[in-house]
Design a protein around this motif. Structure first.
Motif, PDB file in Angstrom:
ATOM      1  N   ASP A   8       0.800  -1.225   0.000  1.00 11.28           N
ATOM      2  CA  ASP A   8       0.000   0.000   0.000  1.00 11.28           C
ATOM      3  C   ASP A   8       0.833   1.276   0.000  1.00 11.28           C
ATOM      4  O   ASP A   8       0.321   2.347  -0.297  1.00 11.28           O
ATOM      5  N   ASN A  36      -4.205  -2.867  -2.590  1.00  8.67           N
ATOM      6  CA  ASN A  36      -5.206  -3.367  -1.651  1.00  8.67           C
ATOM      7  C   ASN A  36      -5.688  -4.744  -2.091  1.00  8.67           C
ATOM      8  O   ASN A  36      -5.381  -5.209  -3.193  1.00  8.67           O
ATOM      9  N   SER A  57       0.665  -5.178   6.256  1.00 12.11           N
ATOM     10  CA  SER A  57      -0.196  -4.020   6.534  1.00 12.11           C
ATOM     11  C   SER A  57      -0.611  -3.351   5.234  1.00 12.11           C
ATOM     12  O   SER A  57       0.205  -2.720   4.565  1.00 12.11           O
ATOM     13  N   GLY A  59      -3.163  -0.860   4.736  1.00  8.19           N
ATOM     14  CA  GLY A  59      -4.169   0.059   5.269  1.00  8.19           C
ATOM     15  C   GLY A  59      -4.929  -0.631   6.387  1.00  8.19           C
ATOM     16  O   GLY A  59      -4.340  -1.072   7.364  1.00  8.19           O
ATOM     17  N   TYR A  60      -6.235  -0.761   6.215  1.00  9.52           N
ATOM     18  CA  TYR A  60      -7.065  -1.439   7.206  1.00  9.52           C
ATOM     19  C   TYR A  60      -7.208  -2.929   6.898  1.00  9.52           C
ATOM     20  O   TYR A  60      -7.959  -3.635   7.569  1.00  9.52           O
ATOM     21  N   GLU A  61      -6.498  -3.402   5.896  1.00  7.47           N
ATOM     22  CA  GLU A  61      -6.575  -4.803   5.492  1.00  7.47           C
ATOM     23  C   GLU A  61      -5.273  -5.517   5.855  1.00  7.47           C
ATOM     24  O   GLU A  61      -4.275  -4.893   6.155  1.00  7.47           O
ATOM     25  N   SER A  62      -5.305  -6.845   5.780  1.00  2.00           N
ATOM     26  CA  SER A  62      -4.138  -7.650   6.138  1.00  2.00           C
ATOM     27  C   SER A  62      -3.675  -8.509   4.969  1.00  2.00           C
ATOM     28  O   SER A  62      -4.479  -9.226   4.357  1.00  2.00           O
ATOM     29  N   ASP A  65      -4.560 -12.083   5.492  1.00  7.35           N
ATOM     30  CA  ASP A  65      -5.908 -12.449   5.027  1.00  7.35           C
ATOM     31  C   ASP A  65      -5.884 -12.707   3.520  1.00  7.35           C
ATOM     32  O   ASP A  65      -6.515 -13.647   3.031  1.00  7.35           O
TER      33      ASP A  65
END
Length: 128
Positions: A8, A36, A57, A59-62, A65
């Motif tokens: 990111d 992303n 990392s 942003g707000y995602e992994s 995942d």
């Protein structure tokens, strides 16, 4: 060889892309970039990817995942995935739980990335 880099941070993404291009040398390859999970998913669903390089990392995602999503896709059950992250505490989760092959800690050295691409290229050439 098709490589997908998911990072990111725009500077880090461009830096990794340049290193991967250098690592591929004369070998033909496509380098795809995403910042992303949704963009990455679109890419690997449309084009066959041989090697994934993921930041944890996003942003707000992994990225972990995303690694799980990749491995849960029939085409990529045995996909070769490298995690590149400043968060050393996730190394065991990345390599054991998410079945990623390599964990490289930031700040990484250029030599580490070149070696990683070289190993991925050798693995790819052995398969064809």
């Amino acid at each position: 060889m098709n490589i997908l880099i998911v990072e990111d941070n725009k500077y880090q993404l461009e830096n990794l892309k340049k290193m991967v291009m250098e690592g591929l040398g004369d070998h033909a390859g496509n380098i795809y970039c995403a910042s992303n999970i949704s963009a990455a998913k679109r890419i690997f669903e449309e084009d066959p990817i041989d090697f994934f390089m993921l930041d944890i990392s996003l942003g707000y995602e992994s990225g972990l995942d995303l690694a799980d999503m990749i491995h849960n896709t029939k085409t990529y059950e045995d996909a070769c995935i490298a995690i590149i992250s400043a968060h050393k505490k996730y190394e065991n989760r990345a390599t054991e739980d998410s079945k990623c092959h390599v964990f490289i800690e930031k700040p990484y050295r250029k030599e580490e990335i070149l070696e990683l691409v070289n190993r991925a290229l050798i693995h790819h050439l052995e398969k064809i």
